[in-house]
Write an enzyme that holds these catalytic residues in place. Structure first.
Site, PDB file in Angstrom:
ATOM      1  N   LEU A  91     -29.279   0.199 -33.702  1.00 27.99           N
ATOM      2  CA  LEU A  91     -28.840   0.521 -35.058  1.00 27.99           C
ATOM      3  C   LEU A  91     -28.189  -0.775 -35.787  1.00 27.99           C
ATOM      4  CD1 LEU A  91     -27.096   3.710 -34.021  1.00 27.99           C
ATOM      5  CD2 LEU A  91     -28.690   3.978 -35.855  1.00 27.99           C
ATOM      6  N   HIS A 107     -25.622   6.019 -21.864  1.00 25.19           N
ATOM      7  CA  HIS A 107     -26.681   4.674 -21.341  1.00 25.19           C
ATOM      8  C   HIS A 107     -26.689   4.798 -20.046  1.00 25.19           C
ATOM      9  CE1 HIS A 107     -29.077   1.330 -21.416  1.00 25.19           C
ATOM     10  NE2 HIS A 107     -28.270   0.858 -20.309  1.00 25.19           N
ATOM     11  N   GLN A 171     -25.670  13.480 -13.607  1.00 22.30           N
ATOM     12  CA  GLN A 171     -24.310  12.915 -13.855  1.00 22.30           C
ATOM     13  C   GLN A 171     -24.040  12.776 -15.403  1.00 22.30           C
ATOM     14  OE1 GLN A 171     -21.931  13.018 -11.414  1.00 22.30           O
ATOM     15  NE2 GLN A 171     -23.591  13.690 -10.149  1.00 22.30           N
TER      16      GLN A 171
HETATM   17  N1  NHR Z   1     -27.134   0.335 -31.846  1.00 16.85           N
HETATM   18  C1  NHR Z   1     -26.280  -0.618 -31.627  1.00 16.85           C
HETATM   19  N2  NHR Z   1     -26.189  -1.242 -32.697  1.00 16.85           N
HETATM   20  N3  NHR Z   1     -25.321  -0.552 -30.709  1.00 16.85           N
HETATM   21  C2  NHR Z   1     -25.561   0.276 -29.463  1.00 16.85           C
HETATM   22  O1  NHR Z   1     -24.830   0.223 -28.512  1.00 16.85           O
HETATM   23  C3  NHR Z   1     -26.725   1.194 -29.538  1.00 16.85           C
HETATM   24  C4  NHR Z   1     -27.522   1.298 -30.859  1.00 16.85           C
HETATM   25  C5  NHR Z   1     -28.442   2.123 -30.893  1.00 16.85           C
HETATM   26  C6  NHR Z   1     -28.869   2.912 -29.807  1.00 16.85           C
HETATM   27  C7  NHR Z   1     -28.802   3.487 -27.231  1.00 16.85           C
HETATM   28  C8  NHR Z   1     -29.315   2.495 -26.340  1.00 16.85           C
HETATM   29  C9  NHR Z   1     -29.452   2.951 -24.728  1.00 16.85           C
HETATM   30  O2  NHR Z   1     -28.496   3.776 -24.449  1.00 16.85           O
HETATM   31  C10 NHR Z   1     -28.151   2.702 -28.455  1.00 16.85           C
HETATM   32  C11 NHR Z   1     -27.126   1.966 -28.342  1.00 16.85           C
HETATM   33  C12 NHR Z   1     -32.729   1.756 -27.867  1.00 16.85           C
HETATM   34  C13 NHR Z   1     -33.077   0.565 -27.508  1.00 16.85           C
HETATM   35  C14 NHR Z   1     -34.335   0.045 -27.985  1.00 16.85           C
HETATM   36  O3  NHR Z   1     -34.625  -1.082 -27.650  1.00 16.85           O
HETATM   37  C15 NHR Z   1     -31.949   0.016 -26.826  1.00 16.85           C
HETATM   38  C16 NHR Z   1     -30.828   0.633 -26.337  1.00 16.85           C
HETATM   39  C17 NHR Z   1     -30.601   1.832 -26.732  1.00 16.85           C
HETATM   40  C18 NHR Z   1     -31.652   2.706 -27.498  1.00 16.85           C
HETATM   41  N4  NHR Z   1     -35.018   0.581 -28.888  1.00 16.85           N
HETATM   42  C19 NHR Z   1     -36.357   0.163 -29.392  1.00 16.85           C
HETATM   43  C20 NHR Z   1     -36.012  -0.401 -31.024  1.00 16.85           C
HETATM   44  O4  NHR Z   1     -36.818  -1.005 -31.148  1.00 16.85           O
HETATM   45  C21 NHR Z   1     -37.377   1.286 -29.589  1.00 16.85           C
HETATM   46  C22 NHR Z   1     -37.627   1.602 -28.182  1.00 16.85           C
HETATM   47  C23 NHR Z   1     -38.283   2.985 -28.184  1.00 16.85           C
HETATM   48  O5  NHR Z   1     -38.817   3.802 -29.265  1.00 16.85           O
HETATM   49  O6  NHR Z   1     -38.977   3.557 -27.159  1.00 16.85           O
HETATM   50  O7  NHR Z   1     -35.254   0.101 -31.730  1.00 16.85           O
HETATM   51  O8  NHR Z   1     -30.167   2.375 -24.080  1.00 16.85           O
HETATM   52  C1  GAR Z   2     -30.979   9.844 -20.819  1.00 11.48           C
HETATM   53  O1  GAR Z   2     -31.092   9.512 -19.512  1.00 11.48           O
HETATM   54  C2  GAR Z   2     -30.246   8.939 -21.719  1.00 11.48           C
HETATM   55  O2  GAR Z   2     -29.188   8.116 -20.970  1.00 11.48           O
HETATM   56  C3  GAR Z   2     -31.094   7.914 -21.999  1.00 11.48           C
HETATM   57  O3  GAR Z   2     -32.443   8.380 -22.341  1.00 11.48           O
HETATM   58  C4  GAR Z   2     -32.518   9.942 -21.586  1.00 11.48           C
HETATM   59  C5  GAR Z   2     -32.326  11.036 -22.948  1.00 11.48           C
HETATM   60  O4  GAR Z   2     -32.600  12.176 -22.167  1.00 11.48           O
HETATM   61  N1  GAR Z   2     -30.882   7.102 -23.045  1.00 11.48           N
HETATM   62  C6  GAR Z   2     -31.739   5.937 -23.480  1.00 11.48           C
HETATM   63  O5  GAR Z   2     -32.168   5.483 -22.647  1.00 11.48           O
HETATM   64  C7  GAR Z   2     -31.235   5.225 -24.498  1.00 11.48           C
HETATM   65  N2  GAR Z   2     -32.091   4.277 -24.886  1.00 11.48           N
HETATM   66  P1  GAR Z   2     -32.228  13.582 -23.051  1.00 11.48           P
HETATM   67  O6  GAR Z   2     -32.873  13.255 -24.301  1.00 11.48           O
HETATM   68  O7  GAR Z   2     -32.610  14.445 -22.239  1.00 11.48           O
HETATM   69  O8  GAR Z   2     -30.751  13.674 -23.185  1.00 11.48           O
END
Ligand code: NHR
Ligand code: GAR
Length: 215
Positions: A91, A107, A171
């Protein structure tokens, strides 16, 4: 009652754990960036009038345009808190600022270890003996916001990415509803130093050790 909007991208098991936790909150909407997300059907089947919506990121020219459309959809539901539950799009800073202090994520690692993607595979490759999950406030920096609650699990010798993910997920389903309850009860205090205090939370002083000590 506090109004909650949940953002998902897929299965939605964390969303489901929250919906089933009998929290004194109003789940106003579940929004997915993926039209095919399984969690949308789960939310609809839950009943209780939870709205579902799709804001398909592929339909937008760039992240700013997607985030603006996502914010518009979220704001229609007037949430107190925005909850990322397996939401997979990074985001923008503008979007994060709009929900500052009101948006949380789960996460699948013990942050600050393994931010980003493929956390279970990376934990196995690193050879850590304890892994887990973290609920944190969302800040512009990816997976680096203030930590609210964490749970740890052992990494076992015969673990695969799937077996480890399943142990962590169990968890996640415990700690995310708990964190949301604390948030809505006003018990989560974000200090000036950027760390969180949970008012009147109990703490365990014994350690989780893996592998265990010889007995
Ligand atoms: N946005 C911000 N600004 N800050 C955080 O802490 C965020 C966020 C958006 C999502 C979840 C996060 C996770 O828990 C989250 C935290 C997506 C990616 C990613 O690289 C990384 C971390 C998380 C979510 N996404 C790719 C992208 O280009 C797409 C990957 C895919 O579609 O499989 O956005 O892990
Ligand atoms: C969960 O393990 C969550 O922590 C992780 O993806 C799974 C979603 O499961 N999140 C990420 O990796 C965000 N980048 P769910 O859709 O069944 O809740």
């Amino acid at each position: 009652m506090k109004r909650i909007v949940i953002l998902i991208s897929g299965r939605g098991s964390n969303m489901e754990a929250m919906l089933k936790a009998h929290l004194p909150v109003e789940f106003a909407a579940v929004i997915s960036n993926e039209p095919s997300a399984q969690g949308l059907a789960t939310a609809q089947a839950h009943g209780k009038g939870i709205a579902t919506a799709v804001v398909p990121h592929r339909a937008f020219a760039d992240r700013a345009a997607f985030d603006a459309a996502l914010a518009a959809e979220i704001d229609r539901h007037r949430p107190d808190f925005v909850v990322l539950a397996g939401f997979m799009r990074v985001l923008t800073e503008t979007f994060v600022a709009r929900y500052s202090g009101r948006m949380v994520n789960i996460h699948p690692s013990l942050l600050p270890s393994f931010p980003g993607l493929h956390t279970h595979q990376r934990a196995l490759e690193a050879g850590v003996r304890i892994h887990g999950c973290t609920v944190h406030f969302v800040t512009p920096g990816l997976d680096s916001g203030p930590v609210i609650i964490q749970a740890a699990v052992p990494v076992l010798a015969d673990d695969t990415e799937d077996s480890l993910a399943a142990r962590v997920l169990e968890q996640e389903h415990c700690i995310y509803p708990q964190a949301l309850r604390w948030l809505c009860d006003g018990r989560v205090k974000l200090g000036a130093d950027g760390t969180v205090t949970v008012v009147d939370a109990t703490v365990r002083r014994d350690a989780l050790i893996s592998p265990n000590l010889d007995t």
